[in-house]
Every structure is written in structure tokens, then in C-alpha cells.
Design an enzyme around this catalytic site. Structure first.
Site, PDB file in Angstrom:
ATOM      1  CB  CYS A 221      -0.880  -0.094   1.117  1.00 10.99           C
ATOM      2  SG  CYS A 221      -2.289   1.107   1.067  1.00 10.99           S
TER       3      CYS A 221
ATOM      4  CB  THR B 118     -28.861   2.557  10.546  1.00 12.95           C
ATOM      5  OG1 THR B 118     -29.548   1.671   9.272  1.00 12.95           O
ATOM      6  CG2 THR B 118     -29.135   2.208  11.516  1.00 12.95           C
TER       7      THR B 118
ATOM      8  CG  ASN C 239     -33.695   3.494   9.950  1.00 13.43           C
ATOM      9  OD1 ASN C 239     -33.103   2.192  10.537  1.00 13.43           O
ATOM     10  ND2 ASN C 239     -33.528   4.166  10.828  1.00 13.43           N
TER      11      ASN C 239
ATOM     12  CB  THR D  23     -29.546  -2.510   6.800  1.00 12.37           C
ATOM     13  OG1 THR D  23     -29.258  -1.280   7.689  1.00 12.37           O
ATOM     14  CG2 THR D  23     -30.032  -1.066   5.907  1.00 12.37           C
TER      15      THR D  23
END
Length: 492
Positions: free
Chosen positions: A129, A386, A388, A398
């Protein structure tokens, strides 16, 4: 799953800011940023991500003022870097991430500051990386590190070299870590590590292995700041690269896979089918729970099926560059499936026998003060985050989907939760998503834009960033669980 930045309301951490054992609080955080490192808002012409259109990051608004304050308080570089710009799609998580990373790198702790950045370089090098290596080459030098160390591991103190084995195993096959690895590092001698130092090092290694997954999975572009090298130009700084960019076979300006009507219809039907499966699974769970024996069988089945999920981009081998391999040993050592044939003797890591909540948290917090609280906040934040929503749908629970993503990562690392029905993984995670998850988690340097575009084609970019955050944190927690369990066994 997610909402836009505009819906975010600034809120204080529920416990307030921590105080370290040295008494440091956030009012002192600015003392770590040198005057010449005032916050710079970089605006790379390509945007922060090769996978996400620049327009997705929006205009400056109240939420961005909140991000500016976060960067001023917790940034380790003094600038709004590309990782932060992508993570700012989820400001609540970003605050937890920046605070934790700042604590690892900038707050008084067991390890010297230049050691911390060199360990970050070693960890990032396991996945080639360059983005993270470049960042920490600069930080290593800014913190008084010797430029000679940047020529390779043969120039560093023996005790740092001794981290090679645990760095390699943690990055690719953490289930192989034993108490003997720990004993070898902490045994009496001039190059030994104290347990506190070792825990600090392990946290850094796991953090940067996982962050490499986020960098590649999100297509993070190299920084555009021409002065980032601080006058030092080893090969790794001159060759700023992002393998996700090199392997990318789709230009960022290209239309996505949902560009024509047929594909749009297909992706809409895929979304509706996913929501229908979620609804059906919830109803079945409410009607009758599977037995423990059945759930154990489903875990074994999912673990074996993960063998059949072949990560992408193997036709375009990523050849390690000399400016990366100088920081690692045994560059050919990589991930091998936990459940592969011939290693049936490897026992499943049963979460009820050693969990983060009941075991890992208290041990890491005891040996490296306060880090347990910060890590716990970060794990909980990403797991419970979340809005929703799912794509264009609102008022959606979820939880089931987030848990499937998190637990699938742990399944690939041989970790099983007795109270989880792994049949849900096959129901909720389509094959293209499983390929993406396995690649980003286990072979992140092979991630491409085509893979990113190829799953959940109706979902927002912010939702896919949340997926990457879940994968990153699940991976970090898995590495920590194996390492902390080995330390516990050493202590008992």
C-alpha cells in the site's frame, strides 16, 4: 442504509473525551501539529477516489465545518487527506476513527513516536500500500526518525526487525499466531518487548493492515501535495502509486454498470430480490430458530464454500516493488483459506470462548490504557451505523445485512458466533459481493473499479463506503482477537 451529509447533526461523544494516564485531553491536541502543518484542504483534480465520482463529495455545508474541526483536532498530518475525504461520507464514524488513530500515533503511550510510524510502514508494506507508506515515511521523518531506516529492514534496530513474523502472520493468516510467538518477543534480553509495547505494536499493525483494505477497496487516489516528501526523496516517495488505479480497467469518468436501461432493470430487480430475502429471513427467524447443531453445520458449509470464492484480478498479478519489499520479509507469504484441504486440524475460533466484549477489550485496555474504549466505540459505531435506507428505499431495517457482512469476514478468518445463522450469509450476499469482500479483506491490492461497480449496482456510493468500513473493522477485530488470545495464553 445511509443518508446524505446534510442529514447529519453534530453530537458529542456520549462519554466525552477520554483522559489518558498522562492527563492529556483534547485541549492539548494542537501541540502535536507543527506550525508549518496548518490544516490544508487539498482538492486533487481527480478527487479523493478513483472509484467514486468527485461530485459525490458535495459542496461545503455545516457537516463539512464539523469535519474541519475534527481534522484540526485529530488529524495526524494536518491536512484533509483523501482517506478522510472519503470517510467524511459518514461523519459520526469519522470522528471515532480519527480520535482512535490520533491516540495510537500522537498521545503518550508505550512506544516512541518514530517507532509507531515505522510500524505503520511495515504493516502497509504487507499489502504493497504505497499510499500509506508514503504518508508514514513523511510522519516518521517529522518525528525524528532516521532516514537510514528507510533504506530497508537491515538498517533498523533488531527489536523492530523481530516484529516481522507477527506482522506477516497477522496480515495474512492470524489464526497461526500462538503464545510461542508472544514469548519469543517478550523474552528477557536487550531486544525484548514489554507486553505494553507489544500490545501497542499489535494494535498499530492490525489498524494499518485493515486500513490498507479500505484504501484499496475505496480506490483512494494518491495525494496531490507536491511538498509531502519534506525534502526527502527515497524511491517510495517518488513513485506514488495506487495499485487500485493501476489495475483499474474502467476510467472514473466512464458510466457505471447501470448505464443502460436493461442493466438498470436488472439491478432494480436484484435490489427488490434482496429486500424480499431479508423480509423472508426475518419472518422465518420469528417463527422458528434453527438448532445449535444446524447453525454449526451452516457455519462449516459457509466456511468451505468460501474456498470457492476466487478473488478477482488474479490475471493481473501485482508485482511487489523494491521500494515496498525493503520493509518486509517473505513477500510471497499471503492469505490462504482457513478451511483449505489439509488443514482441518485448525480449530474454529469460537467467539463465546474468547470474544472482544468479554476478553479482548479488558486485556488491551489494561496493557495499553484507554485504547480499549476507543476501539470499542469504533467497532460499535460502524456495526450499528444506519440511516434506515437501502438505495432509494427508506425505513428499512438493515441490521441483518450489516451483521452478514461483518460475520462473513470473521468466517473467512475461522471465527464462529454460536448465536448466528450462517445460512443468512448465502441468502444476503450475492457472489459478486462475496468476491469483492474476499478480495478487499484478504488480497486488497487486487481490488479494481470493475469489482467495486459490479455489486449492489443500485446502491449509493456512501453505502458502498459503509461496506468498506465494515470490512475494515471486521478485519481489524479478527486480527486483534487472535493476537490478544495468544497474549492471554502467554499470561496464563
Amino acid at each position: 442504509m445511509f443518508a446524505s451529509l446534510a442529514t447529519f447533526q453534530t453530537s458529542k461523544d456520549r462519554r466525552g473525551f477520554f483522559v489518558s494516564r498522562s492527563g492529556l485531553d483534547k485541549s492539548r491536541s494542537q501541540t502535536f501539529l507543527p506550525p508549518e502543518k496548518k490544516m490544508l484542504i487539498s482538492q486533487p483534480s481527480r478527487g479523493p477516489s478513483a472509484f467514486i465520482p468527485e461530485k459525490e463529495f458535495g459542496q461545503v455545508n455545516d457537516a463539512d465545518k464539523f469535519i474541519t474541526r475534527l481534522v484540526e483536532e485529530y488529524s495526524t498530518t494536518g491536512r484533509l487527506d483523501n482517506i478522510t475525504q472519503v470517510m467524511r461520507l459518514h461523519p459520526q464514524y469519522l470522528e471515532s476513527f480519527l480520535r482512535t488513530q490520533f491516540y495510537m500515533l500522537r498521545v503518550d503511550g508505550p512506544l516512541p513516536y518514530h517507532y509507531r510510524h515505522y510500524i505503520a510502514i511495515m504493516a502497509a508494506a504487507r499489502h504493497q500500500c504505497g499510499y500509506l507508506i508514503n504518508m508514514h515515511v513523511d510522519e516518521f521523518l517529522n518525528n525524528g526518525g532516521s532516514s537510514e531506516w528507510l533504506n530497508g529492514l537491515e538498517y533498523v534496530p533488531q527489536r523492530l526487525k523481530n516484529l516481522n513474523e507477527i506482522n506477516k502472520i497477522l496480515a495474512h493468516r492470524p489464526w497461526l499466531i500462538t503464545k510461542e510467538h508472544i514469548q519469543k518477543l517478550v523474552k528477557t534480553g536487550e531486544n525484548n518487548w514489554s507486553l505494553a509495547e507489544l500490545v501497542h505494536a499489535v494494535v498499530l499493525l492490525a489498524h494499518y493492515h485493515a486500513l490498507a483494505s479500505f484504501v484499496f477497496g475505496s480506490g483512494i487516489n494518491p495525494e496531490s501535495d507536491p511538498d509531502a516528501s519534506n525534502g526527502f526523496h527515497p524511491e517510495v516517495v517518488k513513485n506514488k502509486f495506487c495499485v487500485c488505479d493501476l489495475a483499474n480497467d474502467n476510467n472514473i469518468e466512464n458510466t457505471s454498470l447501470t448505464s443502460n436501461n436493461v442493466e438498470t432493470t436488472d439491478s432494480e430487480s436484484e435490489l427488490e430480490a434482496l429486500m424480499e430475502r431479508m423480509k423472508r429471513l426475518q419472518e422465518e427467524k420469528e417463527e422458528e430458530e434453527a438448532s445449535q447443531e444446524e447453525m454449526a453445520t451452516r457455519f462449516e458449509k459457509e466456511k468451505k464454500e468460501s474456498l470457492l470464492v476466487i478473488p478477482g484480478a488474479f490475471d493481473t498479478d501485482v508485482v511487489p516493488m523494491s521500494n515496498v519489499t525493503r520493509y518486509i520479509e517473505d513477500p510471497g507469504f499471503g492469505y490462504k483459506d482457513f478451511a483449505r484441504r489439509g488443514e482441518e486440524h485448525l480449530p474454529t475460533f469460537r467467539a463465546q470462548d474468547y470474544s472482544w466484549e468479554d476478553h479482548g477489550f479488558s486485556l488491551v485496555n489494561r496493557l495499553y490504557s484507554d485504547i480499549g474504549h476507543l476501539l470499542d466505540d469504533k467497532f460499535r459505531m460502524v456495526y450499528n451505523l444506519t440511516y434506515n435506507t437501502m438505495a432509494m428505499h427508506e425505513d428499512v431495517d438493515t441490521t441483518m445485512l450489516r451483521r452478514a457482512l461483518f460475520n462473513y469476514v470473521h468466517c473467512m478468518f475461522g471465527i464462529r458466533y454460536d448465536d448466528y445463522d450462517y445460512g443468512e450469509v448465502n441468502q444476503l450476499l450475492e457472489r459478486s459481493l462475496k468476491v469483492y469482500i474476499k478480495t478487499v479483506t484478504c488480497y486488497p491490492e487486487r481490488a479494481t473499479k470493475r469489482m467495486y461497480d459490479g455489486y449492489w449496482r443500485q446502491f449509493k456510493h456512501s453505502e458502498k463506503v459503509h461496506v468498506n468500513l465494515l470490512l475494515m473493522e471486521a478485519r481489524m477485530q479478527a486480527e486483534l482477537l487472535y493476537a490478544l488470545r495468544a497474549i492471554t495464553r502467554h499470561l496464563t
